[in-house]
Design an enzyme around this catalytic site. Sequence first.
Site, PDB file in Angstrom:
ATOM      1  CG  ASP A 184      40.330  32.239  35.344  1.00  0.00           C
ATOM      2  OD1 ASP A 184      40.357  31.983  36.564  1.00  0.00           O
ATOM      3  OD2 ASP A 184      40.403  31.369  34.462  1.00  0.00           O
ATOM      4  CG  LEU A 236      31.341  39.760  32.718  1.00  0.00           C
ATOM      5  CD1 LEU A 236      32.553  39.701  31.814  1.00  0.00           C
ATOM      6  CD2 LEU A 236      31.130  41.180  33.247  1.00  0.00           C
ATOM      7  CG  ASP A 239      47.172  30.667  34.031  1.00  0.00           C
ATOM      8  OD1 ASP A 239      47.751  30.285  33.009  1.00  0.00           O
ATOM      9  OD2 ASP A 239      46.078  30.223  34.404  1.00  0.00           O
TER      10      ASP A 239
END
Lengths: 470, 554
Positions: free
Chosen positions: A367, A281, A347
Amino acid sequence: PPQLSNWTFTTPLDDTTTSQMADGSSKLEKLFAHPLYNIQIPPLGPEESLLQVEQLNEYYMKKVSHWERHMKLYKEVAVLSNITVKLHEMTYDPDASWLNFHLGINRYALYSRDDPAVLQLLKDMSNLTIVNADYTQDEKALKGACDCTQVVKPSGHHLKLALKLRNFAKAMFKPMRQQRDEETPEDFFYFVDFQRHNAEIAAFHLDRILDFRRVPPVAGRIVNVSGEVLQVTINDDLRAVFFTSPANNTCFFAKCLYVCKTEYAVCGNPDMLEGSLAAYLPGLSIAPRLSIPNPWTRSYSFTGRQEWEVNPFFCDAIKQLHPYNSGNRLLNIIDMSIFDFLIGNMDRHHYEIFTKFGDEGFLLHLDNARGFGKHSKDEMSILAPLSQCCMIKRSTLLRLQLLAQPEFRLSDVMMESLKTDLLRPVLTKPHLLALDRRLQKVLRTVHRCVRRFGKEEVITSDFIKPTAKT
Amino acid sequence: MILFRKFRVLLLMVFLIACTMHIMIDLLPKLEKRAAGADSAGSGCQCAHHPGSEAQGWGKQRGRAADAGWPNKHTLRILQDFSNEPGSNLTSHSLEKSAANGDKESGRGSRPAAGTEEQRRRTLIGEASGARTVTARGVSRLSALFEHPLYKTDLPALTDDDTLFNVNSDIRLYPKTTDGNEDDSSPMTESTPESYPNWLRFHIGINRYELYPRHGHVLDALLKDLATQRITSVAMKSGGTQLKLIMTFQNYGQALFKPMKQTREQETPPDFFYFSDFERHNAEVAAFHLDRILDFRRVPPVAGRLVNMTREIRDVTRDKKLWRTFFISPANNVCFYGECSYYCSTEHALCGKPDQIEGSVAAFLPDLNLAKRKTWRNPWRRSYHKRKKAEWEVDPDYCDEVKQTPPYDRGSRLLDVMDMTIFDFLMGNMDRHHYETFEKFGNDTFIIHLDNGRGFGKHSHDELSILVPLSQCCRVKRSTYLRLQLLAKEEYQLSSIMEESLLRDRLSPLLIQPHLQAMDRRLQLVLQVLAGCIKKEGYANVVEEDLAGDKGGV
């Protein structure tokens, strides 16, 4: 076996596995041609784009001159200390795909549906020359300190590299750690699970099919770890973790995990190694981001439980809290939980937003490497935000229902979409089929909510209209 | 004084009864079967046979037995069976007597050629110790092997200097056996060595030439103890690279526990270096059997055991560091990871199913305070470095240098290293960086083959570099050479003998077929290397005569 509800447009899974319709047309194309995928966003004001052209060009020029200065210095040092480094010519390209990707980021999504820059970026990441490799910022932030007693390893411990391409694009490289048909061992907690490169790739495609567009583009690539990483890095620490294995393969390791003896190295065969490249990004200096704890985060311990795991009315409390008490934020969290449930990612402890768009901005789904670990298990607790809050965006629900129909079946369009990646097959069949099964479970959860609270309460009209902006 | 004597007699009786009951437990299934075979009225009456008087008369005994960890119910049943089986008393006695006799005989190595008698006895003992009976075909290659003249060579006569302990003077140094009245063996501290706990008898039996005699009851009994004795405390072993636990048993014996880390089918990944390989519990057990089959007898006895992680580890450890690492996994299994320098992290947690975990239990050698050991650096030690090479890897004449260096310049030390090399090559163990000897015996003694957990990692690969000492030195003991040739023969095939031997372990099958077959293949390679040496340097220069005094048997 998946159980089907008789509420939504569902049909039992049949044996047709092709993504092609009977008439030979593509399901994916048909999906993107569907009216639901052609809702136009209102024209964008300058404040609604993340970056301005001049701003980005200035940033870019600064980076280029910094790089050239740095390399000149390095060349001198390398000659003195007798290190051979492959130095590639860089090309300055004001029309590079990654620049256009950065320019296209707006308050609604990371990229627009028909943005040619994204396709070009995927292509660039999978074949442009790699000119430099380095540790990522969060690994560098550890400054070589490894605390082996930590049960939950900080993200800097994991093996990932920042690669720079010939046109100055940057990508995060995550190497292959697991075979496609391997599942997460049943005794593994979510916080010790492997990072899977194919999950990163598949998550990007799923996010695009769900029309969220909140995952930065990810492409698979077979990297030559000696030619494209070892020989182009100017980081001595990184060079030190490379070695040749007894089977004569080139291997390297994550320093902390290796020092702590929790993980062995990753090895090429003999040099070639699969991995995922995720586009970076815009830098934090021009596009700052906020990292916010997920209200439905897990305890990250062996025994601890979070409040949401024991209190069925947890959402009522969350609804009172800023920023979840107004606007789309809570609905965005629910979108994210649906996305995570589909990929089986437990997660998600934090989510990020661009500070520029404030509380009304979309959530970045960064992620996703811990998704797609178990195809045989559906972790219902990931869906807690939906099942506890009983709210969903109408647009999301309509798309989910569409993807449950046989002519747009999620597993089929995913398979078709993933075929465009170099590392095909990215997902095994059981994982694709699990997507359909999980989609049914999401729809059933919504149905249960509708039965309890009524359609008006549960299905929220959003259609881009921000609630706070009056 | 009179009181004390009375007490002694009482304790003696108690011990005798405990022994009998112990044997009874093992015979129980047999007896039950026999009882069921009799008419139904008899077996029905069995359970109701004046329980009152029986229970009263044995009240004290029962209390003791319960202390020793036997369930009360079980004890009662044993007593009932005992009272109803007139023959059983006799059988158990004769069994014990014959076992004890056998041990006495075998204490000095040679035995009379009472083959069938011995074999019958051995099978009996085998059954009693809960091990599976030999082969399904009924022909035991293993007993045939041990009947071979090559396995009947004599040890030289032993003097006091050749045994590790002098039974009369040294044994009192064991402080643990002289305290505590709860101990099975304590009443017998002033009695004969036959009444010592098996681990102590194992220690006493160590001499200059071997860790344990070829035959005898002690080894079987010790293996059984390792697999069944109640665990009274557990501690983490410090210093080692991978997680090992020290277990203390009810009879004060101690053993080293290595938990299962890999399944039988898993191979070491090709990119792993020998020093980052996992330690395998089944390799420990298999190495003991292999060493015994090669007639080296240099590996301390190891048995496989299924351990209850909750009751037998977590609840009996006082080690906070170990205790802290226990947790329940998402699949509701009990897991722990301990503290060590290699693979002690949540990622490598050891999980039970739900709380049973396999492991190898290796008998402890005598305490270092009582029997000091010397640690020697293996001349063919690897570099333990990812890029560096060791000297022997680059110098083809390395052995000439070693031959000049004490202690390899005289005695049998170099030949012992060759034995160890062959042993390691057969298992594929590349991690032999050091070896140990007992200090008391000086340089003229065998070397102990400790730590074999890194063997049996790859069945599809023969690591020829392990054989380098042999191919560089070209020396071998004649006894070893003859035994290797024997084990290469069809009727004594190493793989089948290993398979049969490993069947006796509780965790069998311990090795999958490819590993067993790899041993046959590697044995051929060893013989090839030796044949090449003989061709090059002549038989007399390669094969060292060590059977001089015992030509008759060969």
